[in-house]
Design a protein around this motif. Structure first.
Motif, PDB file in Angstrom:
ATOM      1  N   LYS A 267      44.780  30.514  62.704  1.00 25.34           N
ATOM      2  CA  LYS A 267      43.899  30.879  61.586  1.00 25.34           C
ATOM      3  C   LYS A 267      44.405  30.293  60.273  1.00 25.34           C
ATOM      4  N   GLN A 268      45.714  30.337  60.080  1.00 26.79           N
ATOM      5  CA  GLN A 268      46.282  29.745  58.866  1.00 26.79           C
ATOM      6  C   GLN A 268      46.054  28.235  58.852  1.00 26.79           C
ATOM      7  N   ALA A 269      46.258  27.595  59.998  1.00 29.96           N
ATOM      8  CA  ALA A 269      46.066  26.148  60.076  1.00 29.96           C
ATOM      9  C   ALA A 269      44.609  25.767  59.835  1.00 29.96           C
ATOM     10  N   GLN A 270      43.708  26.546  60.362  1.00 29.72           N
ATOM     11  CA  GLN A 270      42.281  26.287  60.131  1.00 29.72           C
ATOM     12  C   GLN A 270      41.939  26.416  58.651  1.00 29.72           C
ATOM     13  N   GLY A 271      42.530  27.410  58.000  1.00 24.15           N
ATOM     14  CA  GLY A 271      42.288  27.580  56.568  1.00 24.15           C
ATOM     15  C   GLY A 271      42.769  26.389  55.765  1.00 24.15           C
ATOM     16  N   ILE A 272      43.943  25.854  56.114  1.00 22.66           N
ATOM     17  CA  ILE A 272      44.472  24.678  55.423  1.00 22.66           C
ATOM     18  C   ILE A 272      43.572  23.470  55.666  1.00 22.66           C
ATOM     19  N   ALA A 273      43.118  23.310  56.907  1.00 20.70           N
ATOM     20  CA  ALA A 273      42.259  22.171  57.239  1.00 20.70           C
ATOM     21  C   ALA A 273      40.936  22.221  56.478  1.00 20.70           C
ATOM     22  N   VAL A 274      40.371  23.401  56.378  1.00 16.79           N
ATOM     23  CA  VAL A 274      39.107  23.551  55.651  1.00 16.79           C
ATOM     24  C   VAL A 274      39.306  23.298  54.159  1.00 16.79           C
ATOM     25  N   GLN A 275      40.377  23.854  53.594  1.00 19.45           N
ATOM     26  CA  GLN A 275      40.623  23.735  52.158  1.00 19.45           C
ATOM     27  C   GLN A 275      40.926  22.303  51.722  1.00 19.45           C
ATOM     28  N   THR A 276      41.543  21.533  52.608  1.00 22.28           N
ATOM     29  CA  THR A 276      41.938  20.166  52.245  1.00 22.28           C
ATOM     30  C   THR A 276      40.908  19.120  52.648  1.00 22.28           C
ATOM     31  N   ALA A 277      39.869  19.523  53.352  1.00 22.41           N
ATOM     32  CA  ALA A 277      38.846  18.553  53.768  1.00 22.41           C
ATOM     33  C   ALA A 277      38.125  17.993  52.545  1.00 22.41           C
ATOM     34  N   PRO A 278      37.903  16.685  52.482  1.00 22.12           N
ATOM     35  CA  PRO A 278      37.244  16.065  51.326  1.00 22.12           C
ATOM     36  C   PRO A 278      35.726  16.174  51.399  1.00 22.12           C
TER      37      PRO A 278
END
Length: 244
Positions: free
Chosen positions: A163-174
């Motif tokens: 869940k934490q990794a998914q949050g980082i991936a979503v937040q950093t997506a351009p």
């Protein structure tokens, strides 16, 4: 070998609660240069033509051979592929091809040649970007190609959960309207397999993000790798190939 972790309290004394954790790590021995040289000599003896092999980082990234597969080996492309890699495993610096490789697909060309594509794994965890291909004409192996890791270190369990990794991936997506799609999986990641300079192997979450690009508002997918211990963005590719 076995690795023993003992939990201690602030005074440096062993804490019986929780109890000491015993972890057994079976790190296989990767064949070395001497074994690789001997295996190359065996291949030269078995091939009907002189093998042409291109090495990179001690691995045969490309090989052109003419190696007949014995009739005693089951007439199955996967079985015959694993027989070949098993016989010459030291050349390819594989400790157990049946354990390390799993089938991705089989392609038959217009002349009847078969091309068997494998991915690499350790245990149940896939190596992102690793691939090994073996080529057949009739009963003979005619070549191999690919890029993979001969040695994968042992890693502690993830510090960053999915869940934490998914949050980082979503937040950093351009992009905008971003969301996770599909299953997020733990994988081994080494940038060297993708031509990147950093060749450190890491445990990472592979996450696919759907959204609209900031650059042109087009719908796309980003495949993202997040370090499972630090949360660092290791890699991202725009599957539409026109942005990011």
């Amino acid at each position: 070998f076995s690795v023993k972790f003992t939990v201690t309290d602030s005074r440096g004394k062993s804490d019986p609660t929780p109890a000491a954790i015993q972890v057994t790590v079976n790190n296989p021995v990767v064949p070395g240069l001497q074994e690789q040289t001997s295996s190359l000599q065996l291949l030269r003896q078995d091939s009907l033509t002189e093998p042409v092999i291109r090495f990179k980082d001690t691995l045969p990234r490309f090989a052109a051979v003419q190696v007949p597969i014995p009739d005693t080996v089951e007439d199955d492309a996967v079985v015959r592929s694993l027989y070949y890699f098993g016989k010459y495993r030291n050349l390819y610096r594989m400790y157990d091809p049946e354990e390390q490789l799993y089938l991705r697909r089989i392609k038959t060309d217009s002349s009847g040649g078969k091309h068997v594509f494998f991915r690499q794994k350790k245990g149940g965890t896939t190596v992102f970007g690793a691939e090994v291909v073996i080529h057949f004409e009739g009963e003979k192996v005619t070549g191999t190609s690919g890029s993979y890791l001969p040695d994968i270190p042992w890693f502690a369990p993830p510090v960053i959960d999915v869940k934490q990794a998914q949050g980082i991936a979503v937040q950093t997506a351009p992009g905008i309207n971003t969301k996770v799609i599909g299953e997020s999986l733990l994988m081994y990641f080494n940038g060297g397999l993708l031509g990147l300079q950093d060749r450190t192997t890491r445990l990472a979450w592979r996450i696919v993000i759907n959204g609209r690009r900031n650059s042109d508002d087009a719908q796309t997918l980003w495949t993202t790798l997040i370090d499972a211990h630090s949360g660092q963005l290791l890699f991202r590719v725009d599957e539409m190939r026109t942005g990011d």
